[in-house]
Design a protein around this motif. Structure first.
Motif, PDB file in Angstrom:
ATOM      1  N   SER A   2       0.833  -1.201   0.000  1.00  0.00           N
ATOM      2  CA  SER A   2       0.000   0.000   0.000  1.00  0.00           C
ATOM      3  C   SER A   2       0.866   1.248   0.000  1.00  0.00           C
ATOM      4  CB  SER A   2      -0.924  -0.001   1.230  1.00  0.00           C
ATOM      5  OG  SER A   2      -1.800  -1.108   1.206  1.00  0.00           O
ATOM      6  N   ALA A   3       1.965   1.195   0.746  1.00  0.00           N
ATOM      7  CA  ALA A   3       2.895   2.327   0.776  1.00  0.00           C
ATOM      8  C   ALA A   3       3.523   2.540  -0.594  1.00  0.00           C
ATOM      9  CB  ALA A   3       3.975   2.086   1.833  1.00  0.00           C
ATOM     10  N   VAL A   4       3.816   1.448  -1.314  1.00  0.00           N
ATOM     11  CA  VAL A   4       4.338   1.552  -2.683  1.00  0.00           C
ATOM     12  C   VAL A   4       3.358   2.327  -3.553  1.00  0.00           C
ATOM     13  CG1 VAL A   4       4.847   0.234  -4.778  1.00  0.00           C
ATOM     14  CG2 VAL A   4       5.756  -0.525  -2.574  1.00  0.00           C
ATOM     15  N   LEU A   5       2.085   1.985  -3.436  1.00  0.00           N
ATOM     16  CA  LEU A   5       1.057   2.629  -4.251  1.00  0.00           C
ATOM     17  C   LEU A   5       0.990   4.120  -3.975  1.00  0.00           C
ATOM     18  CD1 LEU A   5      -0.955   1.734  -6.367  1.00  0.00           C
ATOM     19  CD2 LEU A   5      -2.634   1.375  -4.561  1.00  0.00           C
ATOM     20  N   PHE A   6       1.053   4.506  -2.715  1.00  0.00           N
ATOM     21  CA  PHE A   6       0.996   5.917  -2.362  1.00  0.00           C
ATOM     22  C   PHE A   6       2.262   6.648  -2.804  1.00  0.00           C
ATOM     23  CE2 PHE A   6      -2.674   4.921   0.076  1.00  0.00           C
ATOM     24  CZ  PHE A   6      -3.337   6.121   0.292  1.00  0.00           C
ATOM     25  N   VAL A  34     -10.970   1.236  -0.214  1.00  0.00           N
ATOM     26  CA  VAL A  34     -10.235   0.749   0.954  1.00  0.00           C
ATOM     27  C   VAL A  34      -9.756  -0.676   0.721  1.00  0.00           C
ATOM     28  CG1 VAL A  34     -12.278  -0.153   2.156  1.00  0.00           C
ATOM     29  CG2 VAL A  34     -10.288   0.588   3.476  1.00  0.00           C
ATOM     30  N   VAL A  35     -10.514  -1.472  -0.044  1.00  0.00           N
ATOM     31  CA  VAL A  35     -10.105  -2.840  -0.358  1.00  0.00           C
ATOM     32  C   VAL A  35      -9.005  -2.837  -1.403  1.00  0.00           C
ATOM     33  CG1 VAL A  35     -10.869  -5.048  -1.314  1.00  0.00           C
ATOM     34  CG2 VAL A  35     -12.333  -3.816   0.280  1.00  0.00           C
ATOM     35  N   LEU A  36      -9.145  -1.978  -2.424  1.00  0.00           N
ATOM     36  CA  LEU A  36      -8.139  -1.919  -3.486  1.00  0.00           C
ATOM     37  C   LEU A  36      -6.798  -1.419  -2.960  1.00  0.00           C
ATOM     38  CD1 LEU A  36     -10.295  -0.452  -6.397  1.00  0.00           C
ATOM     39  CD2 LEU A  36      -9.485  -2.804  -6.143  1.00  0.00           C
ATOM     40  N   ILE A  37      -6.828  -0.423  -2.089  1.00  0.00           N
ATOM     41  CA  ILE A  37      -5.585   0.172  -1.584  1.00  0.00           C
ATOM     42  C   ILE A  37      -4.958  -0.674  -0.495  1.00  0.00           C
ATOM     43  CG2 ILE A  37      -4.570   2.181  -0.466  1.00  0.00           C
ATOM     44  CD1 ILE A  37      -5.415   2.651  -3.347  1.00  0.00           C
ATOM     45  N   GLU A  38      -5.772  -1.098   0.486  1.00  0.00           N
ATOM     46  CA  GLU A  38      -5.223  -1.853   1.604  1.00  0.00           C
ATOM     47  C   GLU A  38      -5.097  -3.337   1.294  1.00  0.00           C
ATOM     48  OE1 GLU A  38      -7.135  -0.988   5.305  1.00  0.00           O
ATOM     49  OE2 GLU A  38      -7.241   1.149   4.892  1.00  0.00           O
ATOM     50  N   LEU A  85       0.684  -3.710  -8.758  1.00  0.00           N
ATOM     51  CA  LEU A  85       1.509  -3.691  -9.972  1.00  0.00           C
ATOM     52  C   LEU A  85       0.772  -3.025 -11.134  1.00  0.00           C
ATOM     53  CD1 LEU A  85       3.262  -7.194  -9.978  1.00  0.00           C
ATOM     54  CD2 LEU A  85       4.326  -4.956  -9.652  1.00  0.00           C
ATOM     55  N   ILE A  86      -0.502  -3.378 -11.307  1.00  0.00           N
ATOM     56  CA  ILE A  86      -1.275  -2.793 -12.406  1.00  0.00           C
ATOM     57  C   ILE A  86      -1.403  -1.282 -12.244  1.00  0.00           C
ATOM     58  CG2 ILE A  86      -3.577  -2.675 -13.448  1.00  0.00           C
ATOM     59  CD1 ILE A  86      -3.823  -5.685 -12.879  1.00  0.00           C
ATOM     60  N   LEU A  87      -1.778  -0.839 -11.036  1.00  0.00           N
ATOM     61  CA  LEU A  87      -1.937   0.594 -10.800  1.00  0.00           C
ATOM     62  C   LEU A  87      -0.614   1.340 -10.922  1.00  0.00           C
ATOM     63  CD1 LEU A  87      -4.473   0.537  -7.807  1.00  0.00           C
ATOM     64  CD2 LEU A  87      -4.936   1.062 -10.209  1.00  0.00           C
ATOM     65  N   MET A 119       0.331   1.703 -14.582  1.00  0.00           N
ATOM     66  CA  MET A 119      -0.464   2.758 -15.214  1.00  0.00           C
ATOM     67  C   MET A 119       0.073   4.136 -14.842  1.00  0.00           C
ATOM     68  SD  MET A 119      -4.260   1.102 -14.639  1.00  0.00           S
ATOM     69  CE  MET A 119      -5.096   2.600 -15.161  1.00  0.00           C
ATOM     70  N   MET A 120       0.345   4.340 -13.543  1.00  0.00           N
ATOM     71  CA  MET A 120       0.872   5.635 -13.108  1.00  0.00           C
ATOM     72  C   MET A 120       2.295   5.853 -13.619  1.00  0.00           C
ATOM     73  SD  MET A 120      -0.673   6.195  -9.262  1.00  0.00           S
ATOM     74  CE  MET A 120      -0.142   4.612  -8.612  1.00  0.00           C
ATOM     75  N   GLY A 121       3.082   4.769 -13.692  1.00  0.00           N
ATOM     76  CA  GLY A 121       4.432   4.886 -14.222  1.00  0.00           C
ATOM     77  C   GLY A 121       4.432   5.290 -15.689  1.00  0.00           C
ATOM     78  N   TYR A 122       3.526   4.692 -16.461  1.00  0.00           N
ATOM     79  CA  TYR A 122       3.394   5.067 -17.871  1.00  0.00           C
ATOM     80  C   TYR A 122       2.995   6.540 -18.003  1.00  0.00           C
ATOM     81  CZ  TYR A 122       1.772   4.998 -22.721  1.00  0.00           C
ATOM     82  OH  TYR A 122       1.587   5.271 -24.051  1.00  0.00           O
ATOM     83  N   GLY A 123       2.049   6.959 -17.154  1.00  0.00           N
ATOM     84  CA  GLY A 123       1.641   8.359 -17.167  1.00  0.00           C
ATOM     85  C   GLY A 123       2.763   9.294 -16.746  1.00  0.00           C
ATOM     86  N   THR A 124       3.601   8.835 -15.815  1.00  0.00           N
ATOM     87  CA  THR A 124       4.732   9.647 -15.362  1.00  0.00           C
ATOM     88  C   THR A 124       5.729   9.885 -16.493  1.00  0.00           C
ATOM     89  OG1 THR A 124       4.541   8.868 -13.070  1.00  0.00           O
ATOM     90  CG2 THR A 124       6.689   9.719 -13.767  1.00  0.00           C
ATOM     91  N   VAL A 125       6.058   8.830 -17.237  1.00  0.00           N
ATOM     92  CA  VAL A 125       7.004   8.965 -18.357  1.00  0.00           C
ATOM     93  C   VAL A 125       6.466   9.954 -19.394  1.00  0.00           C
ATOM     94  CG1 VAL A 125       8.153   7.773 -20.246  1.00  0.00           C
ATOM     95  CG2 VAL A 125       7.953   6.663 -18.022  1.00  0.00           C
ATOM     96  N   GLY A 126       5.185   9.806 -19.745  1.00  0.00           N
ATOM     97  CA  GLY A 126       4.594  10.690 -20.746  1.00  0.00           C
ATOM     98  C   GLY A 126       4.514  12.134 -20.288  1.00  0.00           C
ATOM     99  N   GLN A 127       4.174  12.328 -19.018  1.00  0.00           N
ATOM    100  CA  GLN A 127       4.040  13.692 -18.511  1.00  0.00           C
ATOM    101  C   GLN A 127       5.388  14.388 -18.394  1.00  0.00           C
ATOM    102  OE1 GLN A 127       1.509  15.493 -18.255  1.00  0.00           O
ATOM    103  NE2 GLN A 127       2.335  17.246 -17.139  1.00  0.00           N
ATOM    104  N   ILE A 128       6.421  13.670 -17.976  1.00  0.00           N
ATOM    105  CA  ILE A 128       7.762  14.273 -17.914  1.00  0.00           C
ATOM    106  C   ILE A 128       8.249  14.626 -19.318  1.00  0.00           C
ATOM    107  CG2 ILE A 128      10.191  13.812 -17.387  1.00  0.00           C
ATOM    108  CD1 ILE A 128       9.305  12.282 -14.942  1.00  0.00           C
ATOM    109  N   ARG A 129       7.966  13.749 -20.296  1.00  0.00           N
ATOM    110  CA  ARG A 129       8.350  14.034 -21.673  1.00  0.00           C
ATOM    111  C   ARG A 129       7.661  15.319 -22.170  1.00  0.00           C
ATOM    112  NH1 ARG A 129       7.718   9.402 -23.665  1.00  0.00           N
ATOM    113  NH2 ARG A 129       9.915   8.855 -23.930  1.00  0.00           N
TER     114      ARG A 129
END
Length: 215
Positions: free
Chosen positions: A122-126, A170-174, A194-196, A199-209
């Motif tokens: 959960s901490a990874v996700l945040f 709360v179920v998805l995050i915890e 991993l899926i979330l 998705m956020m990692g892909y968005g991060t690469v695109g937004q930084i570009r």
């Protein structure tokens, strides 16, 4: 030690879980806000010239995720070992979470490992969420507060409205969703994270570009 969630009433269990979730993610933000700091200090281009946009972005996401997991896991272990000097490891075998069968089978150490891994994920996700938000608004305060605000808003929106349990934030995050065994429950949590994060990692690469191209 009275393990987390061993309190008795269902409402108390969720309150304790949320408390541990918040306490687990608070130390993570110095790692997850590095992009905001480097952008404000005009240091992003310096690193991108040497590594490339993709490598720079992916490394930021990976470092945020790994440091988030380790910070939460080590912090909880230190807390457990500190209390272990004065208190027993556990005093009940009723927790109400998917890892309870491990306690019933007389495996409190394995239960503790699963429990800590669950909240470290959960901490990874945040941490990754904070990194992702910082690419849109490169401000450390925004990066720190936005994931928490989004979580609690979504928590309120998906609670008590007839929404299936497996779709509640709360179920998805915890990741506390019973699937029949502790192993499959932890794997389900890992898969969701991993899926979330992808998705956020892909968005991060695109937004930084986009930021670099428009700067």
């Amino acid at each position: 030690m009275l393990l987390p969630k061993q309190i008795g009433k269902k409402g108390d269990l969720r309150g304790t879980a949320s408390l541990f979730l918040i306490a687990g993610i608070l130390p993570l933000f110095p790692f997850a806000t590095t992009f905001a700091t480097e952008w404000q200090e005009r240091a992003v281009r310096f690193w991108i010239v040497r590594t490339g946009i993709r490598s720079y972005s992916v490394s930021k996401v990976l470092v945020s995720a790994i440091s988030g997991f380790l910070t939460a896991a080590v912090g909880m272990l230190v807390f457990v070992f500190a209390l272990r000097t004065r208190l027993p490891l556990f005093v009940e075998s009723t927790t109400g979470d998917p890892y309870e069968p491990l306690l019933l089978a007389g495996k409190p150490v394995q239960y503790l490992c699963y429990y800590i891994t669950n909240y470290s994920l959960s901490a990874v996700l945040f941490a990754v969420a904070a990194m992702w938000v910082s690419t849109f608004i490169p401000n450390k305060f925004t990066a720190v507060t936005a994931p928490l605000v989004l979580y609690f808003v979504a928590h309120r929106a998906t609670t008590g409205r007839g929404i299936p349990q497996y779709l509640r934030i709360v179920v998805l995050i915890e990741g506390m969703y019973p699937t029949g065994s502790p192993h499959t429950s932890l794997l389900l949590n890992l898969g969701i994270v991993l899926i979330l994060c992808l998705m956020m990692g892909y968005g991060t690469v695109g937004q930084i570009r986009r930021r670099i191209q428009n700067d």
